[in-house]
Structures are given as structure tokens and as C-alpha cells.
Enzyme design. Structure first.
Site, PDB file in Angstrom:
ATOM      1  N   TYR A 194      40.118 -42.279  10.017  1.00 33.69           N
ATOM      2  CA  TYR A 194      40.050 -41.630  11.429  1.00 33.69           C
ATOM      3  C   TYR A 194      40.050 -42.794  12.309  1.00 33.69           C
ATOM      4  O   TYR A 194      39.011 -43.656  11.937  1.00 33.69           O
ATOM      5  CB  TYR A 194      38.925 -40.478  11.473  1.00 33.69           C
ATOM      6  N   GLY A 214      38.200 -43.566  14.694  1.00 31.32           N
ATOM      7  CA  GLY A 214      36.875 -44.262  15.272  1.00 31.32           C
ATOM      8  C   GLY A 214      35.984 -44.471  13.854  1.00 31.32           C
ATOM      9  O   GLY A 214      34.815 -44.746  14.293  1.00 31.32           O
ATOM     10  N   LYS A 215      36.453 -44.211  12.588  1.00 29.83           N
ATOM     11  CA  LYS A 215      35.462 -44.629  11.835  1.00 29.83           C
ATOM     12  C   LYS A 215      35.570 -46.174  11.393  1.00 29.83           C
ATOM     13  O   LYS A 215      36.450 -47.070  12.329  1.00 29.83           O
ATOM     14  CB  LYS A 215      36.302 -44.173  10.370  1.00 29.83           C
ATOM     15  N   ASN A 216      34.681 -46.734  10.709  1.00 24.07           N
ATOM     16  CA  ASN A 216      34.573 -48.223  10.460  1.00 24.07           C
ATOM     17  C   ASN A 216      35.753 -49.110   9.968  1.00 24.07           C
ATOM     18  O   ASN A 216      36.023 -50.032  10.705  1.00 24.07           O
ATOM     19  CB  ASN A 216      33.357 -48.628   9.552  1.00 24.07           C
TER      20      ASN A 216
END
Ligand SMILES: *Cc1c(COP(=O)(O)O)cnc(C)c1O
Length: 368
Positions: free
Chosen positions: A188, A190-192
Site C-alpha cells: 500500500y 503508505g507502507k515502508n
């Protein structure tokens, strides 16, 4: 007036703008948009990053978790109604993956210091119907997988790791995603490791499992128009795979930047009203989120907002209090409820400026 936003995705991706656009053009020009070379290459690169034998790209992180459990059902390792132990304070996706498969989520209280499951907590939830454990490495810190794997071995349980927030976290050099029987990752945005849309992956060392998953994500088919399983359409498309191939090259450096900010916060934030995350030396924490606890959370959040600092709550309502899970609504889970009442995530990201980091520290330290 400060304006420190929680996560500046535009700024993160614009660092790689040229490469991302080039990769996008490469896919457009190839004329091949699903299940092609970009996916195969990314799967190999991500398997190598995690040090696992297989990586199977899927459409998102929720599907990654759903499909592993589904594959274990196809293999006869799980059956309807079997119990799966999962942390009660997780993002709801981990629990949806279990109930979606007709399995029973057993909500386990986490360790209050790490917010993750530990062996002691899991033991209390094991019954004769327990068949699997779904540890969630929440906020970027890995669960104590050495003791959890030992416990699973003793009780003959499967382990599915939810690594949606923990790309690159590790214990003793073994990364999240390489400990369990299988793991689900989310990319997604916004994940790292974030795509520019939805994407996810499964990692495993199990050849049989990988073989079923390759079919399940693609209508249950290994060979065009021949269907072994009643599968789904959950494929990681070529454009997103190409975006991820650009971004995976920078993941290690971005993780170091997150770790530096976290270390700075840990050494400089000092306010008796605020509890800092409990950082455990042996774990390589990747700081997806930097989560404080405060008894007066809403006052702290308003104060930070008045001072131009955006914060978020991960997550405001525990899964057992959601309308979607009315069967759990009267469960009493004091630690989970305390966590959901007190937690607050402050900005942390690889593109934060030094002045912004200092500003966050000073403003929190002046909270009275
Ligand atoms: C983001 C997340 C998921 C779901 O990933 P999606 O790609 O949004 O489907 C699952 N579990 C946890 C813990 C997450 O943070």
C-alpha cells in the site's frame, strides 16, 4: 506556523520521479500489462530481500493473508472452524483474513511494551482447536519470532506472519517474512515499501504452498483455461511491479533514515506525560510508525495540531469493538483497550527535515 504533515507521499515518490516515470514508460511500451517480466523480476528481488525461497505477488496485503489461509485449507492443513490466534490490537485486515476463510479468530492480548504477541500471551489462548498463529509485526517491530516458532513447533501450529508494517525488520539477522511457514506483505502506498497503488506479496520457503498460491491468485489456474482450484483474481500488475522494483532499491537507505529519526526521538523526547516506544536492542525495528502513549491523548493530539503537527491514531477502535464483529463486542480485553485509548502516532518518514524533527521534539517536550 509549522506545517509538519504525517506522511508526505508526494515528496517520497518525487525523489525517484525520473526512474518511476521511466519504469512506467517501459511497461507501457512493452505492450504486456499483467503477469509478465516486471512481476517475475520483482518477485525474485523481494524473495532475495527477505531471504526466502519464494515470493508470490498478489493484489494487496489483505489478499496475501487470505490466500495463504485458503491455500492451507486446500492442502488440508486447516478446516472450517479451526482457531487462529491473532493479536487483538491489530489492523482489522489480519482478522478479516481469518474470518473470510471460515476460520475462528482468537483475539489475544498483546505485550503492552511491544504491542506485539509474545509466547506467554499466546499460550493462554491455545486450545485443542488451535491450528495457527498469525503474529502481526505492528508499527515496524518484529514479534519475538524465536520463542513463537518454538511454541508453534511444540504445539504443531502453523505460523502466518503479517508483515504489512515490517519490511526489513529482523531478529538475529533473520528478516520478518522468513520466520513463519508463510508471510503476507502489503505495498500500500503508505507502507515502508509502497507502490503507487495497491499491491501485496506472500513469502514462503514451502514449495507446495507456493505452487498452490501461484494458481489461487490467478483463478486457480496454473495453465491457461485449466482450473485446479476455485481461485480468485488477485494479481500484482506490471506497472505496480515496475514501481516496486524502483523503490525496493532505496528501501534499505530509507529504513536507516527512519531509524535515525526514531533514535533521535527516543533520546530527545522527554515528557513525563508521554510514554515512548519500548525499543528492544536485539530487534531491528524499521519504524513504520512512531507510536507514543499518553493518558491525555486527545489533549495531546489537539495541542500538536494547534502547533502545526499532524498526528494519527493506529487505530482508534479495536477490532472487537467494531460493528463488523458484533460477536466480539462484549469481550473484555483491558490491554488492547488501553492501547487504543492512549496511542498516538507522530510523524516519521524518510523525507522529514532536521528542522521538522527538532520541532516535533520541542513541541512535545513543552506539553504540560
Ligand atoms: C496495511 C495492512 C494490511 C493490509 O494491507 P492492504 O494492502 O491495505 O490490503 C494488513 N495488515 C496490517 C497490519 C496492515 O497494516
Amino acid at each position: 506556523m509549522n506545517n509538519i504533515i504525517f506522511l508526505d507521499l508526494k515528496k517520497i515518490n518525487s525523489q525517484y520521479e525520473y526512474e518511476l516515470k521511466e519504469a512506467c514508460s517501459r511497461v507501457i511500451d512493452s505492450g504486456w500489462y499483467i503477469m509478465g517480466k516486471e512481476l517475475t523480476e520483482f518477485e525474485a528481488e523481494f524473495a532475495s530481500y527477505c531471504n526466502t525461497k519464494h515470493c508470490i505477488g498478489v493484489a494487496n496485503g489483505l489478499d496475501a493473508l487470505i490466500l495463504v489461509l485458503r491455500a492451507w485449507k486446500e492442502l488440508g492443513l486447516l478446516n472450517d472452524g479451526d482457531e487462529v490466534i491473532v493479536p487483538a490490537n491489530t489492523y482489522i485486515a489480519s482478522i478479516l483474513a481469518i474470518s473470510e476463510n471460515g476460520l475462528k479468530p482468537v483475539l489475544c492480548e498483546p505485550n503492552i511494551d511491544t504491542y506485539n504477541l509474545d509466547a506467554q500471551g499466546i499460550k493462554k489462548c491455545i486450545t485443542s482447536k488451535t491450528k495457527a498463529i498469525l503474529p502481526v509485526h505492528i508499527y515496524g517491530t518484529i514479534s519475538p519470532m524465536d520463542e513463537i516458532c518454538q511454541l508453534a513447533k511444540d504445539h504443531n501450529l502453523l505460523i502466518l506472519e503479517d508483515c504489512a508494517q515490517s519490511h526489513g525488520a529482523e531478529i538475529a539477522g533473520v528478516k520478518a517474512g522468513a520466520w513463519g511457514d508463510a508471510s503476507g506483505f502489503s505495498f500500500y502506498p503508505g507502507k515502508n515499501l509502497g507502490a503507487l497503488g495497491d499491491a501485496g506479496a506472500i513469502t514462503t520457503n514451502d514449495d507446495k504452498l507456493a505452487d498452490i498460491l501461484v494458481a489461487l491468485r490467478n483463478y486457480g489456474s496454473h495453465k491457461k483455461y485449466e482450473n485446479l482450484y476455485q481461485g480468485v483474481n488477485s494479481r500484482l500488475d506490471e506497472i505496480q511491479a515496475a514501481m516496486l522494483r524502483v523503490k525496493i532499491k532505496y528501501l534499505a537507505d530509507e529504513t536507516i533514515l527512519r531509524q535515525k529519526i526514531a533514535e533521535y526521538y527516543l533520546s530527545k523526547i522527554n515528557n513525563p506525560l508521554v510514554t515512548l516506544p519500548n525499543y528492544q536492542e536485539r530487534n531491528r525495528h524499521v519504524w513504520h510508525l512512531f507510536v507514543l502513549r499518553c493518558k491525555e491523548r486527545s489533549r495531546l493530539q489537539s495541542y500538536l495540531s494547534e502547533n502545526g503537527i499532524q498526528t494519527l491514531i493506529h487505530y482508534p477502535i479495536p477490532p472487537h469493538k467494531q460493528k463488523a464483529y458484533q460477536e466480539f463486542n462484549d469481550y473484555v480485553l483491558p490491554l488492547t483497550e488501553q492501547i487504543h485509548r492512549e496511542i498516538l502516532s507522530i510523524p516519521i518518514s524518510p523525507v522529514m527535515e532536521t528542522a521538522e524533527i527538532d520541532c516535533v521534539v520541542n513541541i512535545i517536550n513543552n506539553f504540560r
